[in-house]
Design an enzyme around this catalytic site. Sequence first.
Site, PDB file in Angstrom:
ATOM      1  CD  GLU A  67      21.183 -15.827  11.862  1.00 33.40           C
ATOM      2  OE1 GLU A  67      21.317 -16.992  12.231  1.00 33.40           O
ATOM      3  OE2 GLU A  67      21.514 -14.847  12.547  1.00 33.40           O
ATOM      4  CG  ASP A  84      19.314 -20.259  12.616  1.00 28.66           C
ATOM      5  OD1 ASP A  84      20.503 -20.229  12.241  1.00 28.66           O
ATOM      6  OD2 ASP A  84      18.897 -19.637  13.612  1.00 28.66           O
ATOM      7  CB  ILE A  86      24.979 -22.620  13.406  1.00 26.92           C
ATOM      8  CG1 ILE A  86      25.850 -23.396  12.410  1.00 26.92           C
ATOM      9  CG2 ILE A  86      25.374 -22.962  14.850  1.00 26.92           C
ATOM     10  CD1 ILE A  86      27.353 -23.150  12.581  1.00 26.92           C
ATOM     11  CG  ASP A  87      18.968 -21.300  17.091  1.00 27.28           C
ATOM     12  OD1 ASP A  87      18.879 -20.098  16.796  1.00 27.28           O
ATOM     13  OD2 ASP A  87      18.552 -21.766  18.164  1.00 27.28           O
ATOM     14  CB  THR A  89      26.404 -18.640  15.857  1.00 27.69           C
ATOM     15  OG1 THR A  89      25.683 -19.188  14.756  1.00 27.69           O
ATOM     16  CG2 THR A  89      27.787 -18.249  15.376  1.00 27.69           C
ATOM     17  CG  ASP A 212      16.236 -16.986  15.897  1.00 33.25           C
ATOM     18  OD1 ASP A 212      17.327 -17.462  15.552  1.00 33.25           O
ATOM     19  OD2 ASP A 212      16.041 -15.754  16.027  1.00 33.25           O
TER      20      ASP A 212
HETATM   21  P1  2AM Z   1      21.793 -17.599  16.346  1.00 34.84           P
HETATM   22  O1  2AM Z   1      22.801 -18.352  17.090  1.00 34.84           O
HETATM   23  O2  2AM Z   1      21.313 -18.274  15.108  1.00 34.84           O
HETATM   24  O3  2AM Z   1      22.186 -16.167  16.063  1.00 34.84           O
HETATM   25  C1  2AM Z   1      19.662 -17.139  21.826  1.00 34.84           C
HETATM   26  O4  2AM Z   1      19.063 -16.235  22.681  1.00 34.84           O
HETATM   27  C2  2AM Z   1      19.002 -17.081  20.474  1.00 34.84           C
HETATM   28  O5  2AM Z   1      19.118 -15.786  19.931  1.00 34.84           O
HETATM   29  C3  2AM Z   1      19.631 -18.016  19.493  1.00 34.84           C
HETATM   30  O6  2AM Z   1      18.580 -18.652  18.843  1.00 34.84           O
HETATM   31  C4  2AM Z   1      20.454 -17.136  18.580  1.00 34.84           C
HETATM   32  O7  2AM Z   1      20.458 -17.552  17.228  1.00 34.84           O
HETATM   33  C5  2AM Z   1      19.729 -15.828  18.639  1.00 34.84           C
HETATM   34  N1  2AM Z   1      20.626 -14.732  18.434  1.00 34.84           N
HETATM   35  C6  2AM Z   1      20.590 -13.887  17.383  1.00 34.84           C
HETATM   36  N2  2AM Z   1      21.552 -12.956  17.493  1.00 34.84           N
HETATM   37  C7  2AM Z   1      22.225 -13.233  18.645  1.00 34.84           C
HETATM   38  C8  2AM Z   1      23.317 -12.606  19.314  1.00 34.84           C
HETATM   39  N3  2AM Z   1      23.921 -11.514  18.821  1.00 34.84           N
HETATM   40  N4  2AM Z   1      23.750 -13.136  20.463  1.00 34.84           N
HETATM   41  C9  2AM Z   1      23.150 -14.237  20.973  1.00 34.84           C
HETATM   42  N5  2AM Z   1      22.103 -14.841  20.393  1.00 34.84           N
HETATM   43  C10 2AM Z   1      21.647 -14.362  19.234  1.00 34.84           C
HETATM   44 CA    CA Z   2      19.065 -18.430  15.332  1.00 31.80          CA
HETATM   45 CA    CA Z   3      22.072 -18.862  13.072  1.00 33.01          CA
HETATM   46 CA    CA Z   4      23.130 -15.311  14.154  1.00 38.37          CA
END
Ligand code: 2AM
Ligand code: CA
Ligand code: CA
Ligand code: CA
Length: 267
Positions: A67, A84, A86-87, A89, A212
């Site tokens: 990512e 990814d 941290i999924d 974040t 994701d």
């Molecule tokens: P991320 O934390 O790696 O960004 C939650 O709905 C999912 O959407 C998570 O897997 C998250 O991955 C992704 N996501 C991507 N962009 C986001 C954002 N701006 N806000 C919240 N979730 C996001």
């Molecule tokens: Ca993610």
């Molecule tokens: Ca991420």
């Molecule tokens: Ca992200």
Amino acid sequence: MHPMLNIAVRSARAAGNVIVRAFEQDDKIEVELKGTNDFVTNIDILAEQTIVDSIQKSYPSHSIIGEECGLIEGTDNDFQWIIDPIDGTTNFVKGIPHFAVSIALKVKGKLDQAVIYDPIRGELFTASRGKGAQLNGFRIRVKQSKELTGAILATGFPFKKKQHMNAYLDIFKTLFLKTADMRRAGSAALDLAYVAAGRVDGFFEIGLKPWDTAAGELLVIEAGGLVTDFTGGHNHNNSGNIVASSSRLLKEILKDIRPHLGDSLNK
Ligand code: 2AM
Ligand code: CA
Ligand code: CA
Ligand code: CA
């Protein structure tokens, strides 16, 4: 364990250590905005680098998509890692202990190995193509739910694609009225892992990216479930719109999604 799954597990654990250490002393976390409501931290980047280093040490010729780092092209295009770091974040930044490391390996375009690691709970979800899915070494299975009545669905809210908000809310309302309840926990990877483990009956979300969902997709399939786009096809890697559950329940979910598909929201 398949040697490549072994490397994925070691990489995920190494990244998990980096993430938990930072989470416990949160003054070390530097937050930046990539876009509206879109956080990235120094720890996302550090964890990703940990994974990339670990994969490249064993498999220097493989290509990697992350990512935060984008595509790192290798010399052997048959092997592609999708990571990814941290999924979840947003949870990580807010001090909510619900996020995961997600690592998948595609071989000749097909999902082959998958790891989703929740470093806070020490839950390691793994899957190898044709070999089933495990949680901490024990076999897990998708709940073979037949109907929405009594079911719990995980979902994520559309944070970016404002044009999809109304279609999403219509779908949410239709499904919410029929199910027992919904969960929005903030990590799509863990949502899919929880479908694989039978903790929730299904999952749907719009606008996701391959990192994701890649590992979670193999987990769900190997645990006896189905993963499709919003029409029942396999365009979810392009559209980002994804449904996962038992095959019976998936039919019911798609029936309720179909009337809301249109110009702005398809597949
Ligand atoms: P991320 O934390 O790696 O960004 C939650 O709905 C999912 O959407 C998570 O897997 C998250 O991955 C992704 N996501 C991507 N962009 C986001 C954002 N701006 N806000 C919240 N979730 C996001
Ligand atoms: Ca993610
Ligand atoms: Ca991420
Ligand atoms: Ca992200």
